[in-house]
Design an enzyme around this catalytic site. Structure first.
Site, mmCIF file in Angstrom:
data_model
loop_
_atom_site.group_PDB
_atom_site.id
_atom_site.type_symbol
_atom_site.label_atom_id
_atom_site.label_comp_id
_atom_site.label_asym_id
_atom_site.label_seq_id
_atom_site.Cartn_x
_atom_site.Cartn_y
_atom_site.Cartn_z
ATOM 1 C CG ASP A 34 -1.947 1.496 1.752
ATOM 2 O OD1 ASP A 34 -2.749 1.119 0.632
ATOM 3 O OD2 ASP A 34 -2.522 1.475 2.717
ATOM 4 C CG HIS A 35 -0.717 4.823 -0.678
ATOM 5 N ND1 HIS A 35 -0.620 5.456 -1.052
ATOM 6 C CD2 HIS A 35 -1.383 4.394 0.717
ATOM 7 C CE1 HIS A 35 -2.056 5.636 -0.552
ATOM 8 N NE2 HIS A 35 -2.521 4.843 0.474
ATOM 9 C CG ASN A 57 -7.072 0.519 -0.298
ATOM 10 O OD1 ASN A 57 -7.398 0.169 -1.094
ATOM 11 N ND2 ASN A 57 -6.043 1.536 -0.899
#
Ligand code: G3H
Ligand code: 13P
Ligand code: ZN
Length: 323
Positions: free
Chosen positions: A93-94, A268
């Site tokens: 994530d990210h 998310n």
């Protein structure tokens, strides 16, 4: 090199194709520890929902990258043992650098996000393209991002939102080769998403931008970040049992249901899990101040998480029964 295939995981490719056709969204749930992972897997087994297990770079540092890989492997053994055939992806994530994405691919991730949203359009394309070239060579899927969400995105913090510009999405997807695209339509990370006074309605998401993006990229998987509802019952519990979370507010669930039926095929959710866990732990401590066995507060917190994730799969994302 440990390929995700050895761990029994899958990439997001097939999940997204099914979600687009079936008009539902796959949950992207973040985890940092054993209880969160157990709860996500249990809820998804019980609701027969496909799932994307998300790990931020902060989570990876917290849990240890090697332990994390074996936790994912253990989770897949747990799934196998349940007799339910569940597609599970392990997703970064990210991700903020090429090197981090490579390291995740080498340690069992089946999907990575490269978040170049803090860069210029041109630099975002260059960085994302480089990650796609490496990831696709290993059958790993890549999520890119256009537009900026306000709030904390791991080590990248943005104070203001820049909505995605629909006129940029075609060029971005064509030049980078990404498999899915996170867009900014008014959500933000964390528990304080909108500045509204108590009782006031939160501003609606920019469905007009989403519709324009869908027109430019028909059938292409879109991702919605910052999609916790900041469930009021947990905020109330936290405040009742000694916490102080004033004006915490999230995205109403009916708006998420609407998004899940569109091109949005991954939603998310991290903050709602944090809130559920904190609320339950605070309750146990307030009602049993003598308690000091972690199983006696982490256990109830895990049960509360299972309930919350099942609710999301069944009533918000529509992913229940789609495994
Ligand atoms: O988008 C951010 C996620 O909620 C991850 O948060 O960086 O604090 O683990 P974190
Ligand atoms: P929330 O803070 O709304 O749960 O968003 C999580 C997220 O977008 C993780 O990437
Ligand atoms: Zn996010």
């Amino acid at each position: 090199m440990h390929s995700y295939k050895e761990l029994g995981l899958v990439s997001t490719k097939e999940m997204y194709a099914k979600a687009i056709k079936g008009q539902y969204a796959i949950p992207g749930y973040n985890f940092n520890n054993m209880e969160q992972l157990q709860a996500i897997i249990t809820a998804c087994i019980e609701t027969k929902s496909p799932v994307i297990l998300q790990v931020s770079s902060g989570a990876r540092k917290y849990a240890n990258q090697i332990l994390l890989m074996y936790m994912a492997k253990g989770a897949m053994e747990m799934v196998k043992n349940s007799g339910v055939k569940l597609p599970v992806a392990l997703h970064l994530d990210h991700g903020d650098t090429y090197e981090l994405c490579v390291s995740c691919v080498e340690t069992g991730f089946s999907s990575v996000m490269i978040d170049g949203s803090g860069h210029s359009f041109k630099e975002n394309i260059e960085l994302t393209k480089k990650v796609v070239a490496y990831a696709h060579a290993h059958d790993v899927t890549v999520e890119g991002e256009l537009g900026v969400l306000a709030g904390i995105e791991d080590e990248v913090s943005h104070e203001t939102t820049h909505y995605t510009r629909p006129e940029e999405v075609e060029e971005f997807v064509a030049k980078t080769g990404v498999d899915s695209l996170a867009i900014s339509i008014g959500t933000s990370h964390g528990a304080y998403k909108f500045k509204v006074k108590p009782g006031e309605e939160v501003p609606p998401l920019r469905f007009d931008i989403l519709e324009q993006v869908e027109k430019k990229l028909p059938g292409f998987p879109i991702v919605l970040h910052g999609a916790s509802s900041v469930m009021p019952q947990y905020v109330e519990m936290i405040n009742k049992y000694g916490g102080k979370m004033e004006n915490a507010v999230g995205v109403p669930e009916d708006q998420l249901r609407r998004a899940a039926k569109s091109a949005v095929c991954k939603i998310n959710i991290d903050s709602d899990g944090r809130l559920a866990m904190t609320a339950k732990i605070r309750e146990v401590f307030a009602l049993n101040p003598k308690e000091f066995d972690p199983r006696k507060y982490l256990g109830p917190a895990r049960e509360e998480l299972v309930k919350m994730y099942k609710h999301k799969n069944e009533n918000v994302l529509g992913s229940a029964g789609k495994a």
